[in-house]
Design an enzyme around this catalytic site. Structure first.
Site, short mmCIF file in Angstrom:
data_model
loop_
_atom_site.label_atom_id
_atom_site.label_comp_id
_atom_site.label_asym_id
_atom_site.label_seq_id
_atom_site.Cartn_x
_atom_site.Cartn_y
_atom_site.Cartn_z
N LYS A 86 12.03 22.14 5.69
CA LYS A 86 11.26 22.23 6.89
C LYS A 86 11.61 21.09 7.66
CE LYS A 86 6.97 23.60 8.34
NZ LYS A 86 5.20 23.82 8.09
N LEU A 119 8.80 30.48 8.86
CA LEU A 119 8.37 31.14 10.34
C LEU A 119 8.17 29.73 11.22
CD1 LEU A 119 5.43 33.49 9.28
CD2 LEU A 119 7.86 34.09 9.90
N LYS A 153 1.16 27.93 17.28
CA LYS A 153 1.72 26.65 16.82
C LYS A 153 3.12 26.77 16.10
CE LYS A 153 -1.67 24.52 15.03
NZ LYS A 153 -2.58 23.32 14.44
#
Length: 383
Positions: A86, A119, A153
């Site tokens: 990430k 996501l 967000k």
């Protein structure tokens, strides 16, 4: 003296998207996935689907068959799973695939299938590419369905900090299908349950009671409704969780107000998650944070002992951790310093004052936190 002229610019960011519950969106007869996120008058027949390797192994064939059945040209991007990916490097990899595909700016939605990590990655990529392209979220984990997918967000990790880089970008649509939860292992189900507990503690007493009465059944049945009671409760818990999160997020979608109940469980948890480096899942650090600040509230007398015990007992019943050997005084101090910076110079710590109610504290000392941690150590078996 040269005269000054000032021109004021005032604009509001409009948020308008739908969060849809739909069982088995990969059924060819279901139109939601084929049409979601394409609101333009000239509809494109092209899509990009981004999946992590785990989702691709489990559902890749069905996803491809679905898009083929509906006559959609789809490019597939498969990413490695895990918090360690990430990061910006992965975001740039995704953006390169957008360029390779020749992604249209408005008519060709990017559809992401995965948990919170994926996501977020795709959210950052779609917010950056051409300053924003439509992004449809299909969360395949419990945590994704009740938390990560439904707000505006996005975020990726940077250095030693969780979600240090990111943006606000509303999704073009969110599709929630609990059938994906059937393939989750027990740990990831419990991981998602922590976010439901968080919401229940600070704003929804009835949701808390449902978890007390049926939480273990929900995990056993993986929210699939194998029994009549399980079916009824699974729908209630999922809907109450999503409705509650949206009720908190919608009036403050762009976080103009920093006193946020949904930050419960996220004051020292993010720092612990980054230090654990994969040893703990996000929801597990949320549970540890919940336990710590429940103890702070009880020690202050703003939360009565009975309610405090119920919160901690629910975490134990759901087999969620309430302590970890990496959590120490130094981490608490550094985490709170970073939290205060993130919350614009104040602690803004949500703590429960009852089941389904909370207040904010701004004067919790380092010693108070260390004392709460020592109390947790005496009562909990560290993981």
């Amino acid at each position: 003296m040269i005269g000054l002229e000032t021109y004021r610019v005032s604009a509001q960011a409009l948020a308008d998207y739908e969060v849809t519950f739909s069982d088995d969106i990969l059924d060819r007869a279901s139109p939601e996935l084929a049409t979601c996120g394409n609101r333009t008058e000239t509809r494109s027949r092209r899509r990009i689907a981004v999946l992590d390797e785990s989702v691709n192994a489990l559902y890749g064939t069905r996803i491809r068959e679905y898009f083929e059945w509906h006559g959609l040209e789809c490019q597939y991007v498969v990413l490695p799973p895990g918090e360690q990916h990430k990061v910006m490097e992965t975001v740039l990899t995704v953006i390169a695939e957008f360029d390779r595909f020749g992604l249209d700016r408005r008519r060709e939605p990017v559809i992401s299938f995965g948990g919170g990590v994926l996501l977020d990655l795709v959210g950052v990529a779609t917010s950056m590419y051409r300053r924003g392209v439509p992004h449809v979220r299909v969360p395949t984990t419990l945590l994704g369905q009740v938390d990560a997918a439904i707000g505006a967000k996005t975020g990726i990790n940077h250095g030693a900090h969780k979600n240090r880089l990111g943006s606000f970008q509303q999704p073009a649509g969110v599709l929630l299908d609990r059938r994906f939860l059937a393939s989750l292992d027990e740990r990831h189900l419990r991981n998602g349950m922590a976010e439901i507990v968080k919401l229940a503690v600070v704003r929804d007493e009835r949701l808390f009671e449902l978890l007390e009465e049926h939480g273990e059944l929900l995990i056993e049945e993986r929210f699939q409704g194998s029994s009549p009671t399980g079916e009824r409760v699974a729908r209630q818990v999922l809907h109450r969780s999503v409705q509650g999160m949206l009720a908190e997020l919608e009036p403050n979608l762009w976080e103009r107000e920093l006193d946020r109940l949904v930050d419960f469980g996220h004051s020292v948890g993010p720092a612990l998650e980054m230090r654990a480096d994969g040893e703990l899942l996000h929801g597990e650090t949320v549970a540890i944070d919940i336990a710590l600040f429940t103890t702070v509230a009880a020690s202050r007398g703003v939360l009565d002992d009975k309610a405090g015990r119920r919160i901690l007992e629910l975490l134990h019943r759901l087999a969620l951790p309430t302590d970890h050997h990496l959590l120490d005084g130094d981490l608490l101090r550094r985490a709170m310093t970073d939290t205060v910076r993130h919350r614009d110079g104040r602690q803004r710590l949500p703590v429960p004052v009852g089941i389904g109610a909370a207040t904010f504290l701004n004067d919790v000392s380092d010693e108070e936190l260390r004392s709460a941690l020592r109390h947790r150590r005496r009562e909990a078996v560290p993981t």
